[in-house]
Design a protein around this motif. Structure first.
Motif, PDB file in Angstrom:
ATOM      1  N   ASP A 101      11.135 -39.202  63.934  1.00  0.00           N
ATOM      2  CA  ASP A 101      10.750 -38.439  62.459  1.00  0.00           C
ATOM      3  C   ASP A 101      10.360 -39.098  61.644  1.00  0.00           C
ATOM      4  O   ASP A 101       9.586 -38.972  60.777  1.00  0.00           O
ATOM      5  CB  ASP A 101      12.162 -37.626  62.182  1.00  0.00           C
ATOM      6  N   LEU A 102      10.669 -40.605  61.420  1.00  0.00           N
ATOM      7  CA  LEU A 102      10.378 -41.445  60.376  1.00  0.00           C
ATOM      8  C   LEU A 102       8.938 -41.881  60.518  1.00  0.00           C
ATOM      9  O   LEU A 102       8.039 -42.019  59.613  1.00  0.00           O
ATOM     10  CB  LEU A 102      11.325 -42.725  60.096  1.00  0.00           C
ATOM     11  N   HIS A 103       8.543 -42.067  61.954  1.00  0.00           N
ATOM     12  CA  HIS A 103       7.153 -42.355  62.110  1.00  0.00           C
ATOM     13  C   HIS A 103       6.341 -40.877  61.677  1.00  0.00           C
ATOM     14  O   HIS A 103       5.200 -41.561  61.336  1.00  0.00           O
ATOM     15  CB  HIS A 103       7.044 -42.699  63.674  1.00  0.00           C
ATOM     16  N   LYS A 104       6.719 -39.784  62.089  1.00  0.00           N
ATOM     17  CA  LYS A 104       5.944 -38.633  61.936  1.00  0.00           C
ATOM     18  C   LYS A 104       5.816 -38.567  60.404  1.00  0.00           C
ATOM     19  O   LYS A 104       4.520 -38.270  59.789  1.00  0.00           O
ATOM     20  CB  LYS A 104       6.478 -37.595  62.371  1.00  0.00           C
ATOM     21  N   GLN A 105       6.942 -38.986  59.405  1.00  0.00           N
ATOM     22  CA  GLN A 105       6.775 -38.878  58.214  1.00  0.00           C
ATOM     23  C   GLN A 105       5.745 -39.799  57.398  1.00  0.00           C
ATOM     24  O   GLN A 105       4.891 -39.481  56.624  1.00  0.00           O
ATOM     25  CB  GLN A 105       8.137 -38.981  57.288  1.00  0.00           C
ATOM     26  N   LEU A 106       5.703 -40.993  58.072  1.00  0.00           N
ATOM     27  CA  LEU A 106       4.781 -42.001  57.556  1.00  0.00           C
ATOM     28  C   LEU A 106       3.242 -41.380  57.898  1.00  0.00           C
ATOM     29  O   LEU A 106       2.438 -41.656  57.136  1.00  0.00           O
ATOM     30  CB  LEU A 106       5.007 -43.422  58.116  1.00  0.00           C
ATOM     31  N   THR A 107       3.271 -40.964  59.254  1.00  0.00           N
ATOM     32  CA  THR A 107       1.760 -40.715  59.365  1.00  0.00           C
ATOM     33  C   THR A 107       1.321 -39.534  58.815  1.00  0.00           C
ATOM     34  O   THR A 107       0.184 -39.371  58.361  1.00  0.00           O
ATOM     35  CB  THR A 107       1.643 -40.504  61.028  1.00  0.00           C
ATOM     36  N   ASP A 108       2.125 -38.540  58.754  1.00  0.00           N
ATOM     37  CA  ASP A 108       1.805 -37.268  57.747  1.00  0.00           C
ATOM     38  C   ASP A 108       1.521 -37.710  56.354  1.00  0.00           C
ATOM     39  O   ASP A 108       0.719 -37.011  55.873  1.00  0.00           O
ATOM     40  CB  ASP A 108       2.805 -36.370  57.885  1.00  0.00           C
ATOM     41  N   GLY A 109       2.131 -38.604  55.943  1.00  0.00           N
ATOM     42  CA  GLY A 109       2.021 -38.884  54.325  1.00  0.00           C
ATOM     43  C   GLY A 109       1.158 -40.118  54.023  1.00  0.00           C
ATOM     44  O   GLY A 109       1.285 -40.581  52.850  1.00  0.00           O
ATOM     45  N   ARG A 110       0.651 -40.614  54.981  1.00  0.00           N
ATOM     46  CA  ARG A 110      -0.267 -41.843  55.057  1.00  0.00           C
ATOM     47  C   ARG A 110      -1.282 -41.676  53.769  1.00  0.00           C
ATOM     48  O   ARG A 110      -1.250 -42.701  52.797  1.00  0.00           O
ATOM     49  CB  ARG A 110      -1.038 -42.156  56.134  1.00  0.00           C
ATOM     50  N   ALA A 111      -1.904 -40.529  53.453  1.00  0.00           N
ATOM     51  CA  ALA A 111      -2.800 -40.511  52.545  1.00  0.00           C
ATOM     52  C   ALA A 111      -2.332 -40.414  50.998  1.00  0.00           C
ATOM     53  O   ALA A 111      -2.990 -41.086  50.010  1.00  0.00           O
ATOM     54  CB  ALA A 111      -3.656 -39.277  52.860  1.00  0.00           C
ATOM     55  N   GLY A 112      -1.088 -39.974  51.214  1.00  0.00           N
ATOM     56  CA  GLY A 112      -0.666 -39.858  49.671  1.00  0.00           C
ATOM     57  C   GLY A 112      -0.002 -41.218  49.373  1.00  0.00           C
ATOM     58  O   GLY A 112       0.136 -41.595  48.172  1.00  0.00           O
ATOM     59  N   PHE A 113       0.556 -41.942  50.459  1.00  0.00           N
ATOM     60  CA  PHE A 113       1.092 -43.308  50.054  1.00  0.00           C
ATOM     61  C   PHE A 113      -0.111 -44.347  49.658  1.00  0.00           C
ATOM     62  O   PHE A 113       0.029 -44.975  48.880  1.00  0.00           O
ATOM     63  CB  PHE A 113       1.642 -44.073  51.351  1.00  0.00           C
ATOM     64  N   GLU A 114      -1.275 -44.033  50.283  1.00  0.00           N
ATOM     65  CA  GLU A 114      -2.387 -44.922  50.014  1.00  0.00           C
ATOM     66  C   GLU A 114      -2.844 -44.743  48.469  1.00  0.00           C
ATOM     67  O   GLU A 114      -3.023 -45.568  47.819  1.00  0.00           O
ATOM     68  CB  GLU A 114      -3.814 -44.617  51.021  1.00  0.00           C
ATOM     69  N   LYS A 115      -2.890 -43.445  48.296  1.00  0.00           N
ATOM     70  CA  LYS A 115      -3.232 -43.106  46.710  1.00  0.00           C
ATOM     71  C   LYS A 115      -2.225 -43.656  45.788  1.00  0.00           C
ATOM     72  O   LYS A 115      -2.767 -44.285  44.660  1.00  0.00           O
ATOM     73  CB  LYS A 115      -3.239 -41.635  46.730  1.00  0.00           C
ATOM     74  N   GLN A 116      -1.176 -43.524  45.924  1.00  0.00           N
ATOM     75  CA  GLN A 116       0.133 -44.064  45.028  1.00  0.00           C
ATOM     76  C   GLN A 116      -0.140 -45.588  45.033  1.00  0.00           C
ATOM     77  O   GLN A 116      -0.263 -46.215  43.718  1.00  0.00           O
ATOM     78  CB  GLN A 116       1.555 -43.762  45.751  1.00  0.00           C
ATOM     79  N   ILE A 117      -0.152 -46.437  46.161  1.00  0.00           N
ATOM     80  CA  ILE A 117      -0.349 -47.822  45.980  1.00  0.00           C
ATOM     81  C   ILE A 117      -1.564 -48.289  45.438  1.00  0.00           C
ATOM     82  O   ILE A 117      -1.667 -49.385  44.697  1.00  0.00           O
ATOM     83  CB  ILE A 117       0.010 -48.291  47.405  1.00  0.00           C
ATOM     84  N   LYS A 118      -2.718 -47.558  45.618  1.00  0.00           N
ATOM     85  CA  LYS A 118      -3.843 -48.039  45.117  1.00  0.00           C
ATOM     86  C   LYS A 118      -3.829 -47.893  43.651  1.00  0.00           C
ATOM     87  O   LYS A 118      -4.352 -48.756  42.920  1.00  0.00           O
ATOM     88  CB  LYS A 118      -4.991 -47.266  45.795  1.00  0.00           C
ATOM     89  N   SER A 119      -3.343 -46.858  43.210  1.00  0.00           N
ATOM     90  CA  SER A 119      -3.106 -46.462  41.735  1.00  0.00           C
ATOM     91  C   SER A 119      -2.291 -47.590  41.061  1.00  0.00           C
ATOM     92  O   SER A 119      -2.375 -48.019  39.945  1.00  0.00           O
ATOM     93  CB  SER A 119      -2.737 -45.086  41.625  1.00  0.00           C
ATOM     94  N   ALA A 120      -0.948 -47.945  41.621  1.00  0.00           N
ATOM     95  CA  ALA A 120      -0.250 -48.635  40.942  1.00  0.00           C
ATOM     96  C   ALA A 120      -0.534 -50.274  41.072  1.00  0.00           C
ATOM     97  O   ALA A 120      -0.364 -51.123  40.344  1.00  0.00           O
ATOM     98  CB  ALA A 120       1.080 -48.637  41.690  1.00  0.00           C
ATOM     99  N   GLN A 121      -1.337 -50.362  42.244  1.00  0.00           N
ATOM    100  CA  GLN A 121      -1.703 -51.950  42.516  1.00  0.00           C
ATOM    101  C   GLN A 121      -0.718 -52.933  42.580  1.00  0.00           C
ATOM    102  O   GLN A 121      -0.746 -54.047  41.995  1.00  0.00           O
ATOM    103  CB  GLN A 121      -2.877 -52.230  41.344  1.00  0.00           C
ATOM    104  N   THR A 122       0.310 -52.639  43.037  1.00  0.00           N
ATOM    105  CA  THR A 122       1.595 -53.296  43.238  1.00  0.00           C
ATOM    106  C   THR A 122       1.554 -54.328  44.451  1.00  0.00           C
ATOM    107  O   THR A 122       0.810 -53.790  45.712  1.00  0.00           O
ATOM    108  CB  THR A 122       3.062 -52.679  43.534  1.00  0.00           C
ATOM    109  N   VAL A 123       2.260 -55.297  44.772  1.00  0.00           N
ATOM    110  CA  VAL A 123       2.484 -56.121  45.958  1.00  0.00           C
ATOM    111  C   VAL A 123       4.036 -56.101  45.985  1.00  0.00           C
ATOM    112  O   VAL A 123       4.578 -56.626  44.992  1.00  0.00           O
ATOM    113  CB  VAL A 123       1.726 -57.397  45.728  1.00  0.00           C
ATOM    114  N   SER A 124       4.505 -55.589  47.100  1.00  0.00           N
ATOM    115  CA  SER A 124       6.025 -55.855  47.273  1.00  0.00           C
ATOM    116  C   SER A 124       6.171 -56.707  48.532  1.00  0.00           C
ATOM    117  O   SER A 124       5.570 -56.409  49.591  1.00  0.00           O
ATOM    118  CB  SER A 124       6.658 -54.526  47.501  1.00  0.00           C
ATOM    119  N   THR A 125       7.203 -57.554  48.449  1.00  0.00           N
ATOM    120  CA  THR A 125       7.536 -58.487  49.478  1.00  0.00           C
ATOM    121  C   THR A 125       9.002 -58.289  49.562  1.00  0.00           C
ATOM    122  O   THR A 125       9.814 -58.333  48.527  1.00  0.00           O
ATOM    123  CB  THR A 125       7.180 -60.137  49.329  1.00  0.00           C
TER     124      THR A 125
END
Length: 193
Positions: A101-125
């Motif tokens: 299920d976690l893998h499915k959530q990530l693949t289904d929500g990938r476009a949303g994650f990309e949009k959020q991270i591009k907008s925030a321009q953050t680097v997390s380690t």
């Protein structure tokens, strides 16, 4: 005495002692043989003990636990590391670290994650501070881990922010090894009585 009786006397002088008895009378030989037998016995016992330990079920269980812990720590670290400049590779790593299920959530929500991270321009380690397997069902291929991390988030402007976090991960064994099938915050409670 006649020459015949002299010859008889010479031959009767001392009876011939068998070689095995002559060897046994030498104390150094007896000690050497005893030490050789003891060494052979110790070597045989050591070999049997090593074989028994190497094929013990508890040793196999410990190896499985160690593999689950290593995979769990790496997957939790992967899920808390993402660079907006290498977004596709980071999200691919997220997906490669997960299953179910976690893998499915990530693949289904990938476009949303990309949009959020591009907008925030953050680097997390993330850096793993410690980890432990809290449950392991080797036969069913299920495990639970608790991982303590130090997460550093760097925004485009400002200083890096660090926080420490404890996460609980659920692992499932797949053909590709242990993968994260669930992830959440570990509850923080008051342990004082």
């Amino acid at each position: 005495m006649t020459p015949t009786s002299l010859r008889t006397l010479r031959t009767r002088r001392t009876p011939e002692v068998p070689k095995a008895l002559r060897t046994a009378r030498n104390p150094l030989t007896v000690v050497a043989l005893t030490l050789a037998l003891l060494a052979a016995g110790a070597a045989g016992w050591g070999g049997w003990s090593w074989y028994a330990a190497a094929h013990d079920d508890s040793a196999a269980y410990a190896r499985s636990r160690d593999r689950a812990l290593a995979a769990g720590e790496q997957a939790v670290q992967n899920m808390n590391t993402l660079d907006h400049r290498k977004l596709a590779a980071g999200l691919d790593t997220w997906e490669a670290s997960t299953t179910g299920d976690l893998h499915k959530q990530l693949t289904d929500g990938r476009a949303g994650f990309e949009k959020q991270i591009k907008s925030a321009q953050t680097v997390s380690t993330a850096k793993v501070l410690s980890g432990a397997v809290t449950e392991l069902d080797d036969r069913a291929g299920k495990a639970s881990v608790m991982v303590a991390l130090r997460i550093t988030v760097t925004a485009p402007k400002g200083k890096p922010a660090e926080k420490e976090s404890r996460l609980l991960g659920e692992l499932t064994r797949t053909s590709g090894g242990w993968k994260l099938s669930g992830l959440g915050q570990a509850p923080v409670g008051n342990t004082a009585g």
